[in-house]
Each structure stands twice: as C-alpha cells, then as structure tokens.
Design a protein around this motif. Structure first.
Motif, PDB file in Angstrom:
ATOM      1  N   GLN A  81       0.829  -1.193   0.000  1.00  0.00           N
ATOM      2  CA  GLN A  81       0.000   0.000   0.000  1.00  0.00           C
ATOM      3  C   GLN A  81       0.870   1.253   0.000  1.00  0.00           C
ATOM      4  O   GLN A  81       1.840   1.362   0.758  1.00  0.00           O
ATOM      5  CB  GLN A  81      -0.918   0.016   1.226  1.00  0.00           C
ATOM      6  N   LEU A  82       0.519   2.212  -0.871  1.00  0.00           N
ATOM      7  CA  LEU A  82       1.212   3.487  -0.947  1.00  0.00           C
ATOM      8  C   LEU A  82       0.287   4.593  -0.450  1.00  0.00           C
ATOM      9  O   LEU A  82      -0.866   4.350  -0.108  1.00  0.00           O
ATOM     10  CB  LEU A  82       1.644   3.756  -2.387  1.00  0.00           C
ATOM     11  N   GLU A  83       0.789   5.806  -0.436  1.00  0.00           N
ATOM     12  CA  GLU A  83      -0.003   6.939   0.050  1.00  0.00           C
ATOM     13  C   GLU A  83      -1.237   7.136  -0.820  1.00  0.00           C
ATOM     14  O   GLU A  83      -1.168   7.082  -2.054  1.00  0.00           O
ATOM     15  CB  GLU A  83       0.848   8.209   0.039  1.00  0.00           C
ATOM     16  N   ARG A  84      -2.385   7.373  -0.175  1.00  0.00           N
ATOM     17  CA  ARG A  84      -3.637   7.598  -0.903  1.00  0.00           C
ATOM     18  C   ARG A  84      -3.573   8.943  -1.634  1.00  0.00           C
ATOM     19  O   ARG A  84      -3.074   9.932  -1.092  1.00  0.00           O
ATOM     20  CB  ARG A  84      -4.819   7.606   0.063  1.00  0.00           C
ATOM     21  N   PRO A  85      -4.080   9.006  -2.853  1.00  0.00           N
ATOM     22  CA  PRO A  85      -4.126  10.294  -3.565  1.00  0.00           C
ATOM     23  C   PRO A  85      -5.209  11.197  -2.992  1.00  0.00           C
ATOM     24  O   PRO A  85      -6.078  10.758  -2.242  1.00  0.00           O
ATOM     25  CB  PRO A  85      -4.459   9.869  -4.999  1.00  0.00           C
ATOM     26  N   ALA A  86      -5.137  12.481  -3.336  1.00  0.00           N
ATOM     27  CA  ALA A  86      -6.196  13.412  -2.953  1.00  0.00           C
ATOM     28  C   ALA A  86      -7.512  12.978  -3.597  1.00  0.00           C
ATOM     29  O   ALA A  86      -7.531  12.511  -4.738  1.00  0.00           O
ATOM     30  CB  ALA A  86      -5.837  14.829  -3.386  1.00  0.00           C
ATOM     31  N   GLU A  87      -8.611  13.077  -2.862  1.00  0.00           N
ATOM     32  CA  GLU A  87      -9.900  12.586  -3.336  1.00  0.00           C
ATOM     33  C   GLU A  87     -10.915  13.722  -3.361  1.00  0.00           C
ATOM     34  O   GLU A  87     -11.053  14.472  -2.397  1.00  0.00           O
ATOM     35  CB  GLU A  87     -10.399  11.451  -2.426  1.00  0.00           C
ATOM     36  N   PHE A  88     -11.612  13.835  -4.468  1.00  0.00           N
ATOM     37  CA  PHE A  88     -12.648  14.854  -4.618  1.00  0.00           C
ATOM     38  C   PHE A  88     -13.907  14.180  -5.140  1.00  0.00           C
ATOM     39  O   PHE A  88     -13.867  13.484  -6.166  1.00  0.00           O
ATOM     40  CB  PHE A  88     -12.217  15.936  -5.603  1.00  0.00           C
TER      41      PHE A  88
END
Length: 314
Positions: free
Chosen positions: A114-121
């Motif tokens: 698992q890597l860092e979650r992207p920004a979510e909109f």
C-alpha cells in the motif's frame, strides 16, 4: 505478470450479470496463454486477439465487441474491489443522461504494498471544468460508462500524441456532454511503478498538452484560466520530479513555467515545501492552505455552466 490477479478481481464481482472481454493487443509474454485458460474455465470470459495497435485501439475493440449496456475498463495490472461493479451500476441507473460513474482508488506498489492515498474529490453532475482543473479520476480502471455514450463521442482517441492521457481526454469529452456520478469509496487498487506510463511525467505532460489542443480544436474549450492553472500544477510536479532526479536545469525550467502560469499556487506550494524541510514531521494545519485553494477553485468551477459542444466532439 499481474494479469491473473487482475482477472480474478474481475471475476469475483458481487454484481451477477457481466462478461469479461480480454483484448490481447499483440502481446509477446504469457498474456494470451493465461487468457485462454480463463476462457476455458469460465464462460463469462472471452478473448479478442489482434496486432499491436496501442491501448486506445485495444479498448475500442473491446467497446465495439461488448454486449452490455455499461462498459468498465480494467488495466492488466490493477485490481477491483469485489463490490466495484455492483455499487457503480446501482449509482449509474439513478442518473439521467449519464456520462460515467467513477469511484476512489488506492495506490499499490509493484509487489502489492500500500502506498499513500491520492487526494480525493467527490464531484457529481456536469463536472467538465473542475475535472479539467484536477483530474479527479486519475486511473483508467475506475470508470463505468454507458456503451452508447462511449460510441457517441467516438471512443478513445488513437492518435500517438495523446497516448498516456487518452482516458482523460475521453472523460472530458463525456463530461462536456453528460452527467457524471461518483461512488466515494476506494474500489480500485491502482498499481504504480517505474515501468508504468504514468511514471513518465514528461511524456504525460506532452500528452496532456495534446489533450488541450484537441479540446480547443473541437470548440469544447475556449482559452481560459483553468488551462493555465492546470498547466501550473503539471509543471510544479515536473519540477519536483526533476529535483528528485538531480536534473537542475529541468527543475528550474518547469518551476519558472509554473510561476508564469499559476503564481499563487506555485508560491503556496513552495512555502509548504520550505516549511516541511525546516520542520519535518506530520503535516500541520497551516500546510493545508494550498489544498484549500484547490478545493475553493474546484467548487467555483463546479458552478460554471458546461461548455457548448458541436455534434462532432473531435
């Protein structure tokens, strides 16, 4: 080879009625062998084979061959959550004049870490302008779209200059004409790595500029500050990538372009990086100012009327 895990993630969907169309685009590895095994073991799976024509041509062959009302795309190294189709179809049937439904995604490394979650909109409705500013989809394995809408806009653009952003161009063409829905859950695992096309930022930037030229040529997008803001974001990312590679000339060039096209956001980003360098550790509330600027801009753009499009969107 991640194809086997990818296909299992598709076949384990809780949605009951679907088919899996594997498009073998002239592969030279074990793709065809694995695909034939799945076809033999599960009647929901079938394979199309042809000469190598690129990802857009492969997807277009799949769209043309599909039997269902909706089409969802799954790249050979990504994974679907078991409820992905069920939740997206449930959302899709509630929307009139649907362009596509997207969901959120997580990022995984080559070995599945698992890597860092992207920004979510979460954006819904006529989202052309905010989607142009910030690619809220960000992954080709996320959307579910009516087959009729895909055919109406001409499918994926097969020109070499847009490859790498061909899915983004298609989404913008759909968003210019239709309504978009969202399932705000991470239902896709997107695999990133040094071999993925999205890792090549310079190539992606050239493809992104070809997308803007295509939209302008079609009359879909007049010249607007949104394009400058988006270019500033892209150049900032390229400047940071060049610094990581110790390519000083490239970093300075892209940083100068970011300042020229979006000075406010570039300066805020620069201040954020300096603050984290001087005081490393968890992000503080003051460092969120750049992200809040993005959110305010997107909220404003979401209220802008969608562009007028001609019958031929290309």
């Amino acid at each position: 080879m991640t194809l086997e895990a990818t296909l299992w993630s598709a076949l384990r969907q809780t949605y009951p009625a679907f088919e899996v169309v594997i498009v073998d685009d002239g592969s030279t590895d074990r793709t065809a062998q694995i695909a034939r095994r799945f076809c033999a073991d599960d009647r929901r799976v079938r394979m199309l084979s042809g000469p190598n024509g690129g990802v857009s041509a492969a997807r277009n062959r799949g769209i043309a061959s599909a039997d269902g009302v909706f089409v969802a795309f799954l790249d050979a190294d990504d994974l679907w959550h078991p409820e992905k189709l069920e939740k997206q179809v449930a959302e899709a049937v509630t929307i009139e004049k649907l362009g596509f439904v997207y969901c959120f995604h997580s990022r995984i490394g080559p070995a599945g870490e698992q890597l860092e979650r992207p920004a979510e909109f979460r954006l819904e409705g006529r989202i052309f302008w905010p989607h142009l500013y910030w690619n809220v989809v960000g992954c080709g394995s996320i959307i579910l779209a009516p087959r009729a809408a895909l055919l109406e806009v001409g499918g994926f653009d097969e020109r070499p200059e847009v490859q790498g952003c061909e899915d983004y161009l298609l989404q913008l063409q759909l968003a210019a004409r239709y309504t978009v829905g969202c399932v705000p859950e991470p239902l896709v695992s997107y695999r990133v790595g040094s071999q993925s096309l999205s890792y090549d930022r310079e190539r992606m930037y050239r493809a992104w500029r070809a997308v803007l030229r295509t939209l302008r040529a079609s009359g879909t997008m007049p010249r607007t500050s949104v394009a400058s803001w988006t270019r500033g974001r892209a150049c900032w990312g390229l400047a940071i990538e060049c610094l990581r590679r110790r390519e000083l000339y490239g970093a300075v060039s892209f940083f100068a372009e970011a300042v020229r096209t979006d000075p406010l956001r570039t300066c805020l980003n620069g201040a954020r990086v300096v603050a984290r360098t001087l005081r490393p550790g968890p992000r503080r509330a003051g460092e969120q100012v750049c992200y809040e600027l993005d959110r305010r801009r997107m909220a404003k753009l979401a209220r802008r009327p969608p562009p007028a499009v001609d019958a031929d969107i290309r």
